[in-house]
Design a protein around this motif. Structure first.
Motif, mmCIF file in Angstrom:
data_model
loop_
_atom_site.group_PDB
_atom_site.id
_atom_site.type_symbol
_atom_site.label_atom_id
_atom_site.label_comp_id
_atom_site.label_asym_id
_atom_site.label_seq_id
_atom_site.Cartn_x
_atom_site.Cartn_y
_atom_site.Cartn_z
ATOM 1 N N ASN A 80 -2.588 37.752 12.360
ATOM 2 C CA ASN A 80 -2.464 36.444 11.738
ATOM 3 C C ASN A 80 -1.483 35.594 12.548
ATOM 4 O OD1 ASN A 80 -1.201 34.412 9.740
ATOM 5 N ND2 ASN A 80 -2.913 35.235 8.563
ATOM 6 N N ARG A 81 -1.739 34.282 12.578
ATOM 7 C CA ARG A 81 -0.876 33.387 13.351
ATOM 8 C C ARG A 81 0.571 33.434 12.880
ATOM 9 N NH1 ARG A 81 -2.990 27.487 13.357
ATOM 10 N NH2 ARG A 81 -2.851 27.869 11.126
ATOM 11 N N PHE A 82 0.786 33.734 11.617
ATOM 12 C CA PHE A 82 2.149 33.803 11.073
ATOM 13 C C PHE A 82 2.983 34.817 11.851
ATOM 14 C CE2 PHE A 82 5.181 35.861 8.171
ATOM 15 C CZ PHE A 82 5.918 34.765 7.761
ATOM 16 N N TRP A 83 2.406 35.987 12.101
ATOM 17 C CA TRP A 83 3.130 37.047 12.804
ATOM 18 C C TRP A 83 3.120 36.848 14.316
ATOM 19 C CZ3 TRP A 83 6.053 39.590 9.678
ATOM 20 C CH2 TRP A 83 5.647 39.812 8.352
ATOM 21 N N LYS A 84 2.045 36.273 14.837
ATOM 22 C CA LYS A 84 1.881 36.169 16.292
ATOM 23 C C LYS A 84 2.518 34.914 16.875
ATOM 24 C CE LYS A 84 -1.689 36.754 19.830
ATOM 25 N NZ LYS A 84 -3.132 37.009 20.075
ATOM 26 N N HIS A 85 2.375 33.788 16.186
ATOM 27 C CA HIS A 85 2.799 32.511 16.764
ATOM 28 C C HIS A 85 3.931 31.805 16.014
ATOM 29 C CE1 HIS A 85 -0.508 32.777 19.515
ATOM 30 N NE2 HIS A 85 -1.413 32.732 18.558
ATOM 31 N N LEU A 86 4.142 32.161 14.755
ATOM 32 C CA LEU A 86 5.158 31.433 13.980
ATOM 33 C C LEU A 86 6.529 32.098 14.031
ATOM 34 C CD1 LEU A 86 6.012 29.147 12.150
ATOM 35 C CD2 LEU A 86 5.122 30.431 10.195
ATOM 36 N N LEU A 87 6.662 33.273 13.455
ATOM 37 C CA LEU A 87 7.989 33.892 13.368
ATOM 38 C C LEU A 87 8.633 34.168 14.720
ATOM 39 C CD1 LEU A 87 8.014 36.367 10.348
ATOM 40 C CD2 LEU A 87 8.650 33.969 10.449
ATOM 41 N N PRO A 88 7.930 34.771 15.693
ATOM 42 C CA PRO A 88 8.607 35.043 16.970
ATOM 43 C C PRO A 88 8.985 33.780 17.721
ATOM 44 C CG PRO A 88 6.299 35.713 17.077
ATOM 45 C CD PRO A 88 6.577 35.370 15.648
ATOM 46 N N ARG A 89 8.111 32.777 17.730
ATOM 47 C CA ARG A 89 8.388 31.554 18.488
ATOM 48 C C ARG A 89 9.386 30.646 17.787
ATOM 49 N NH1 ARG A 89 2.426 29.894 20.977
ATOM 50 N NH2 ARG A 89 1.928 31.973 21.811
ATOM 51 N N ALA A 90 9.595 30.866 16.494
ATOM 52 C CA ALA A 90 10.644 30.131 15.782
ATOM 53 C C ALA A 90 12.003 30.803 15.948
ATOM 54 C CB ALA A 90 10.297 30.022 14.299
ATOM 55 N N GLY A 91 12.021 31.958 16.604
ATOM 56 C CA GLY A 91 13.283 32.651 16.832
ATOM 57 C C GLY A 91 13.748 33.479 15.659
ATOM 58 N N ILE A 92 12.816 33.818 14.747
ATOM 59 C CA ILE A 92 13.199 34.587 13.563
ATOM 60 C C ILE A 92 13.118 36.087 13.846
ATOM 61 C CG2 ILE A 92 12.748 35.005 11.115
ATOM 62 C CD1 ILE A 92 13.655 32.171 11.733
ATOM 63 N N VAL A 93 11.905 36.578 14.089
ATOM 64 C CA VAL A 93 11.710 38.001 14.344
ATOM 65 C C VAL A 93 10.339 38.198 14.977
ATOM 66 C CG1 VAL A 93 10.716 38.459 12.046
ATOM 67 C CG2 VAL A 93 11.850 40.321 13.297
ATOM 68 N N ASP A 94 10.228 39.189 15.853
ATOM 69 C CA ASP A 94 8.946 39.515 16.471
ATOM 70 C C ASP A 94 8.479 40.860 15.921
ATOM 71 O OD1 ASP A 94 6.739 40.013 17.999
ATOM 72 O OD2 ASP A 94 7.682 39.575 19.924
ATOM 73 N N LEU A 95 7.480 40.793 15.032
ATOM 74 C CA LEU A 95 6.920 42.006 14.456
ATOM 75 C C LEU A 95 5.424 42.088 14.749
ATOM 76 C CD1 LEU A 95 8.844 42.189 11.072
ATOM 77 C CD2 LEU A 95 8.899 43.888 12.897
ATOM 78 N N THR A 96 5.052 41.652 15.949
ATOM 79 C CA THR A 96 3.660 41.802 16.372
ATOM 80 C C THR A 96 3.452 43.223 16.904
ATOM 81 O OG1 THR A 96 4.242 40.907 18.549
ATOM 82 C CG2 THR A 96 3.335 39.368 16.919
ATOM 83 N N PHE A 97 2.200 43.668 16.808
ATOM 84 C CA PHE A 97 1.850 45.002 17.283
ATOM 85 C C PHE A 97 0.570 44.923 18.103
ATOM 86 C CE2 PHE A 97 4.434 45.752 13.519
ATOM 87 C CZ PHE A 97 5.296 46.748 13.955
ATOM 88 N N ASP A 98 0.288 45.986 18.810
ATOM 89 C CA ASP A 98 -0.910 46.080 19.632
ATOM 90 C C ASP A 98 -2.153 45.774 18.795
ATOM 91 O OD1 ASP A 98 -3.013 46.791 21.275
ATOM 92 O OD2 ASP A 98 -2.056 48.618 22.014
ATOM 93 N N GLU A 99 -2.959 44.815 19.249
ATOM 94 C CA GLU A 99 -4.147 44.443 18.491
ATOM 95 C C GLU A 99 -5.246 45.483 18.575
ATOM 96 O OE1 GLU A 99 -5.477 40.459 19.104
ATOM 97 O OE2 GLU A 99 -3.691 39.601 18.183
ATOM 98 N N ASN A 100 -5.056 46.515 19.362
ATOM 99 C CA ASN A 100 -6.011 47.623 19.363
ATOM 100 C C ASN A 100 -5.835 48.511 18.135
ATOM 101 O OD1 ASN A 100 -7.317 47.006 21.833
ATOM 102 N ND2 ASN A 100 -5.633 47.928 22.981
#
Length: 274
Positions: free
Chosen positions: A106-126
């Motif tokens: 979801n864009r919330f996890w991929k593009h919003l939180l990390p790029r806003a400087g909050i937290v990066d909790l993205t994971f491998d899309e595989n």
């Protein structure tokens, strides 16, 4: 036997609530209750996950919702993010902003939180959606992430709805319940959020809203009224109702990903901890 409350809830695990809405209390007039029942059928049909979220039993609407506010603590200031209401599929799949398609973030996890400087909790899309949601949950509850904040997620209205279509979002809940009933429910929902805030937002805590009702319900009387223009310009700044030491910010809704990210980033920077 005492009178049943209009709305009750309990935490069932780290990220879920079980809620009960007493329809007789919400709709004391029989004709109102009948009108609600007519609208309930198309509402439930609007999302395939609603049949797993909702049940009607003995005059009560029983449903599951989401709330992920970690009980574990550390030295980082707490940041509580308050959204409008949950998406039904996210409730069932076990994590806020769960994607519709397997293997996608979801864009919330991929593009919003990390790029806003909050937290990066993205994971491998595989990874499967189930596995990514499981890992994200574990990291969030155990505070196992790099961030200036200890992050909590909750919703202002606990009733889930579809992510799109005529019954989506808070507008869908408003359409289902009606204006008067929604206001009656909101009193209980606001108290739920303020209860969370008192235990979670200690010291240097911050609260951010992403939706009109959440801002209006949680702001202090002297704070500016909501408008989407004010949200986009970063002008929704105030103090949490009844907790004047806690700063409250209103940012654009997550569907406006660019403006939302920019204003959220500015809120972080303004506290000097980004």
């Amino acid at each position: 036997m005492g009178k049943k409350k209009l709305f009750t809830y309990r935490q069932t695990d780290s990220a879920h609530l079980k809620c009960t809405l007493n329809l007789s209390e919400l709709y004391p007039v029989g004709s109102e209750r009948q009108q609600f029942k007519k609208k309930l059928k198309p509402f439930l049909r609007s999302d395939p996950y609603n049949k797993e979220v909702y049940a009607v039993k003995d005059g009560e609407l029983i449903f599951h919702s989401e709330q992920l506010v970690p009980s574990k603590k550390d030295n980082r200031p707490p940041l509580l993010l308050v959204f409008g209401n949950p998406a039904s599929h996210s409730v069932i799949e076990g994590m806020f902003f769960s994607p519709h398609k397997d293997g996608k973030e979801n864009r919330f996890w991929k593009h919003l939180l990390p790029r806003a400087g909050i937290v990066d909790l993205t994971f491998d899309e595989n990874l499967s959606t189930k596995e990514r949601n499981k890992r994200r949950m574990k990291r969030m509850t155990e505070l196992d992430y790099e961030s200036s904040f200890r992050v909590g997620l909750c919703v202002y209205f606990s009733m889930p709805s579809s992510a799109g279509g005529p019954w989506s979002g808070v507008a869908g809940i408003h359409k289902l319940l009606g204006t008067r009933a929604l206001k009656d429910l909101e009193r209980f929902e606001r108290d739920r959020i303020l209860h969370i805030a008192k235990s979670f937002l200690t010291g240097r805590g911050i609260i951010v809203t992403f939706q009109r009702n959440a801002w209006e319900g949680l702001r202090s009387d002297a704070d500016p009224a909501y408008s989407i223009e004010s949200a986009r310009k970063g002008k929704l700044k105030g103090k949490l109702k009844g907790m004047p030491k806690i700063p409250l910010y209103g940012v654009p809704p997550t569907r406006l990903i660019g403006p939302c990210r920019e204003i959220l980033r500015r809120c972080v920077i303004s506290k000097g901890v980004g």
